[in-house]
Design an enzyme around this catalytic site. Structure first.
Site, PDB file in Angstrom:
ATOM      1  N   SER A   1      46.852  36.377  44.950  1.00 32.37           N
ATOM      2  CA  SER A   1      45.459  36.827  44.966  1.00 32.37           C
ATOM      3  C   SER A   1      44.533  35.650  44.707  1.00 32.37           C
ATOM      4  O   SER A   1      44.912  34.658  44.067  1.00 32.37           O
ATOM      5  CB  SER A   1      45.231  37.891  43.898  1.00 32.37           C
TER       6      SER A   1
ATOM      7  N   TYR B   1      45.485  41.781  35.270  1.00 32.08           N
ATOM      8  CA  TYR B   1      45.749  41.577  36.695  1.00 32.08           C
ATOM      9  C   TYR B   1      45.724  40.090  37.036  1.00 32.08           C
ATOM     10  O   TYR B   1      46.647  39.561  37.679  1.00 32.08           O
ATOM     11  CB  TYR B   1      44.699  42.329  37.513  1.00 32.08           C
TER      12      TYR B   1
END
Length: 692
Positions: free
Chosen positions: A569, A582
Site C-alpha cells: 500500500s 493498517y
C-alpha cells in the site's frame, strides 16, 4: 428430413458421450451426401468428416471438413505409394468443397483441416463410416493373437486388418476389405482401434456399438479374473487421506523433474482401476511395454516413469528414487530417439516423462496446460484398460518400438504442432491469489488467467472464490482446467498448508503467489485496541509471511524459480491519520518484500511489491466499513471517496482493481525477468508516497 450433417453430428455426440466408445478427441466419423454446387447449379457428391483435433462428444459444424468425393477418390490415380503417402494430406486441400464448412448457401466458414484418416472415410464405399478407439476394441487389436480372437469373437462380421500406420494406404486397405467382405460391418485395426460402416447413420452407429459391446462381453465372459497378476505386498493403495497427502508432497518435485526441458502443468489421478493396476505384480512389465494406439502414446509418450518402491517407502526415499529414475528415463528416452531417428526426423521434443506412476498413490500426468495434462492421464487410463483386456484373454503385444517412433515423430504431427498459436506469456504457470474472491484479488485472478496461467483463487469466503473460479473457467472445456477455489484464512498455518496442498493436487504446484488478502480498520492511536492491532497484523503481516513461506517451499522443491508479489500500500511509506495498525502492517509487508528478495534469489524466486492507493471500486475492504471511516476522516460523502482520492493525485485519475492486476502482470509476465525487490506505486501519483 434430417440432413447428412445433422445425422453425423447426432451420431458423433452419441458415440462421444460414452468413454467406452472412444477417448477424448480420438476417432472420427463421416457422412456422404449430395449438395448443389453453387457454381454449376448441379448436384455434387460430398463427404463431411470430423476434422483434425476435434472431439466427437462436442463436435460442431465448424469442426467438419467438407470434401468433393470425385476429387478425393481421384487421388488414387496419383498416389505415389506408401513411402510417400504423407504427401497425400496436402492433396486433401485441393478436394475441399468451396471454403469448407457446411455446404449451405451463404455460409463462408473455413471448416476444419482434414485429418490423416480422411482417406479411410472417403475411399470406403459406404455412406457413413465411424473410426473409434474403444478400450475393448484396442484390447483385441493389441492382443498377441488378435487376428484369431477377431475370428473367434465376430465370425465374418468383422475383419482383422494388420497394423498399418494411419494414412492413405490404410484407407485403400479398408476400402478393399469393404469390397471383398460385403457381409462385414467393420474391422479391427491391429494395434489401433476399430472402423465400422453402413448405408444409414443409425445403422453405422449400431454397427460400431455392436463391435464394441461384443468385444466387452467376450472379455468379461472369457477373461482371466486377475490379468495383472497377484497383489504385491506393500504396493496396495494408501488410505485416501494419506494418499492425497503423499501426492501433494511429491507433486512439486515430480513436476519439476517433468519440466526439465519445458515447463509443464500437472494432473493427479487415483482411480480404483489405476491403483489396482499399480498394486499388481505385472505392472512393471506392462508399463515398460508402453501404449499402442497412436492417440495414446502421442499424449503419454512411449512409456511412463514408474517408481519401483512400495507405498510403505518414506517420502524421502520416494523423492530420492524419483530423482534417480528420472535421470535414467532421460537417458533411455534419448537412446530410443537415437535408435529410431533418421536424418530428416524432427528434433527431439524433450526427454522428460509425460506420465509418472507411484504405487499406492496414483498417477501424475503432464502437459503444456491443464487440459493437455488431464487428457494425457485419461489416455493412460485407457491404456491400462486396454492392457487389462488384452492380458485377460491373451497377452498384451503393442506395436513395435520403431512404429511408435514413426507416429511420435511423424512430420505431420510436427506440422500440426507448428500450426499451434504461440503460448500466452503465463502459459504453464500456476498462480495462487489470496483474497481472490473480490476487488484487487478477483481482478488479478482474471488477468493472470487471461494471460494463460492456471489460477488458485484463495479466499476466506469460499463462495466468493468459487464464483470467481467459475467465471474464469466458463469458456474452458472443464472449468477446473483453468481455475479452482480454496477456502483459507491466511492467519491459520494449517489452513495455508492445506490450501497449497489443494493447489498441488489441482495443478502440480505453484509458480506465482499474490499476497493480496487484507482488511483495514480506520482508528486513531488512542482508539486502536490490542485486538485491532493483532487482527491487522495476523491477516497481512503474519498471513503474507505464512503464505510466502509455504509457497517458497514448493517453488524450491520444483526447482523452476517463481514469483511472489505483495499487494502492499501507499500507506507502507506514507504516514496518514487514523490508521496506525493498517499502516504498520503494510510497512511490515513492504519490508518482507526486501527481505525475501534477498533470501530467495538464489532459487530464482523473485519477490516484488505493488503499492496501490485509493482503490475504492469493487473493494471488499472499502465496502466493509473502511470506506465510510476514511470518508469521515476526509469529510467527503462515501460515494464520492473514489473521486476524492483521484483529485488529490498528480494524474487526477481513479485507481481501479484492474490497474493493480496490470502491475502484477507487468512484474511477472517476463519483461521484468531480472527485477526483484521492487515496489511499484499504482496510485495515480501521490508525491508524498514517492519511494526514496
Amino acid at each position: 428430413m434430417t440432413s447428412p450433417v445433422e445425422e453425423l453430428l447426432n451420431r458423433s455426440h452419441a458415440l462421444g458421450a460414452d468413454p467406452r466408445n472412444t477417448n477424448f478427441a480420438g476417432g472420427n466419423t463421416s457422412a456422404k451426401g449430395v449438395a448443389v454446387d453453387p457454381v454449376t447449379g448441379s448436384d455434387v457428391e460430398l463427404m463431411w468428416v470430423k476434422g483434425s483435433g476435434g472431439d466427437l462428444g462436442t463436435l460442431a459444424e465448424s469442426g467438419l471438413a467438407v470434401l468433393r468425393l470425385d476429387r478425393l477418390r481421384a487421388l488414387t490415380g496419383v498416389y505415389p505409394g506408401v513411402e510417400r503417402e504423407d504427401e497425400m494430406v496436402a492433396a486433401f486441400d485441393f478436394c475441399a468443397f468451396g471454403l469448407g464448412g457446411v455446404a449451405e448457401p451463404g455460409r463462408t466458414q473455413r471448416g476444419a483441416a482434414p485429418s490423416i484418416d480422411t482417406a479411410m472415410h472417403g475411399l470406403v464405399e459406404a455412406a457413413h463410416v465411424d473410426h473409434l478407439h474403444p478400450d475393448a476394441g484396442i484390447a483385441i487389436a493389441t492382443a498377441a493373437d488378435g487376428e484369431e480372437l477377431t475370428r473367434r469373437i465376430f465370425g465374418d462380421r468383422v475383419v482383422w486388418v494388420p497394423w498399418r500406420r494411419p494414412g492413405f494406404q490404410l484407407g485403400l486397405d479398408i476400402a478393399a476389405i469393404r469390397r471383398e467382405h460385403p457381409q462385414a460391418i467393420g474391422c479391427i485395426l491391429g494395434g489401433h482401434g476399430i472402423t465400422a460402416w453402413a448405408d444409414t447413420s443409425d445403422a453405422c452407429q449400431a454397427n460400431s456399438l455392436e463391435i464394441i459391446r461384443t468385444a466387452e462381453a467376450y472379455i468379461a465372459e472369457h477373461g482371466r479374473p486377475e490379468p495383472f497378476g497377484p497383489v504385491l505386498p506393500g504396493y496396495e493403495p494408501l488410505a485416501e487421506e494419506d494418499r492425497h497427502a503423499r501426492a501433494a508432497a511429491l507433486f512439486p518435485l515430480i513436476r519439476g523433474l517433468a519440466s526439465t526441458d519445458a515447463r509443464q502443468v500437472g494432473h493427479f489421478t487415483d482411480t480404483p482401476e489405476l491403483l489396482e493396476f499399480l498394486s499388481r505384480a505385472e505392472h512393471p512389465r506392462l508399463a515398460a511395454l508402453g501404449t499402442s494406439c497412436p492417440d495414446h502414446f502421442l499424449r503419454t509418450k512411449v512409456a511412463p516413469l514408474v517408481l519401483d518402491l512400495p507405498a510403505t517407502a518414506s517420502p524421502e526415499e520416494a523423492a530420492a528414487r524419483l530423482r534417480e529414475l528420472h535421470a535414467v528415463y532421460r537417458e533411455e528416452y534419448r537412446a530410443y530417439y537415437d535408435r529410431n531417428a533418421s536424418p530428416d526426423s524432427p528434433a527431439m521434443r524433450g526427454a522428460d516423462p509425460a506420465i509418472v506412476l507411484v504405487p499406492g498413490v496414483g498417477m501424475f500426468s503432464f502437459g503444456k496446460d491443464k487440459q493437455t495434462a488431464r487428457v494425457a492421464g485419461e489416455f493412460y487410463l485407457n491404456a491400462v484398460n486396454v492392457m487389462r483386456g488384452a492380458e485377460a484373454v491373451s497377452s498384451y503385444a503393442p506395436i513395435p518400438e520403431a512404429e511408435k517412433f514413426r507416429i511420435e515423430y511423424w512430420e505431420l504431427e510436427e506440422a500440426k504442432l507448428r500450426r499451434l498459436p504461440a503460448p500466452k506469456p503465463l502459459a504453464g504457470r500456476v498462480a495462487l491469489v489470496t483474497g481472490g474472491g473480490s476487488g484487487i484479488g478477483a481482478a488479478t485472478a482474471r488477468r493472470l488467467a487471461a494471460e494463460g496461467a492456471c489460477v488458485v483463487v484463495a479466499d476466506r469466503d469460499l463462495a466468493a472464490a468459487e464464483k470467481v473460479a467459475a467465471e474464469l473457467g466458463a469458456r474452458a472445456y472443464r472449468a477446473a482446467d483453468v481455475a479452482v477455489a480454496v477456502g483459507v484464512d491466511v492467519s491459520g498455518e494449517e489452513q495455508i498448508a492445506a490450501a497449497f496442498g489443494q493447489a498441488a493436487l489441482a495443478f502440480g504446484g505453484v509458480d506465482l503467489i499474490v499476497n493480496n488478502a487484507g482488511l483495514s480498520l480506520s482508528r486513531s492511536l488512542l482508539e486502536t485496541t490490542v485486538q485491532d492491532w493483532d487482527l491487522q497484523h495476523d491477516v497481512m503481516a503474519r498471513g503474507s509471511f505464512l503464505v510466502s513461506r509455504e509457497g517458497a517451499r514448493i517453488m524450491i522443491d520444483q526447482g523452476m524459480g517463481g514469483d511472489i508479489v505483495y499487494i502492499s500500500s501507499k500507506n507502507s511509506v506514507f504516514a496518514g491519520p487514523n490508521n496506525v495498525a493498517y499502516g504498520a502492517a503494510k510497512a511490515d509487508q513492504a519490508h518482507q518484500v526486501r527481505l525475501l528478495a534477498a533470501e530467495l534469489g538464489e532459487y530464482g524466486i523473485r519477490v516484488n511489491g505493488i503499492n496501490p492507493d485509493g482503490v475504492v471500486r469493487g473493494s471488499g475492504i472499502f465496502s466493509s466499513g473502511w470506506g465510510a471511516n476514511r470518508a469521515a476522516v476526509y469529510g467527503v460523502p462515501e460515494e464520492k471517496l473514489g473521486e476524492f482520492y483521484a483529485q488529490r493525485t498528480l494524474l487526477k485519475r481513479e485507481v481501479l482493481p484492474e490497474h493493480i492486476a496490470a502491475a502484477v502482470f507487468a512484474v511477472t509476465g517476463g519483461d521484468l525477468s531480472l527485477t526483484t525487490g521492487l515496489h511499484i506505486p499504482v496510485d495515480a501519483g501521490v508525491a508524498a508516497a514517492f519511494l526514496r
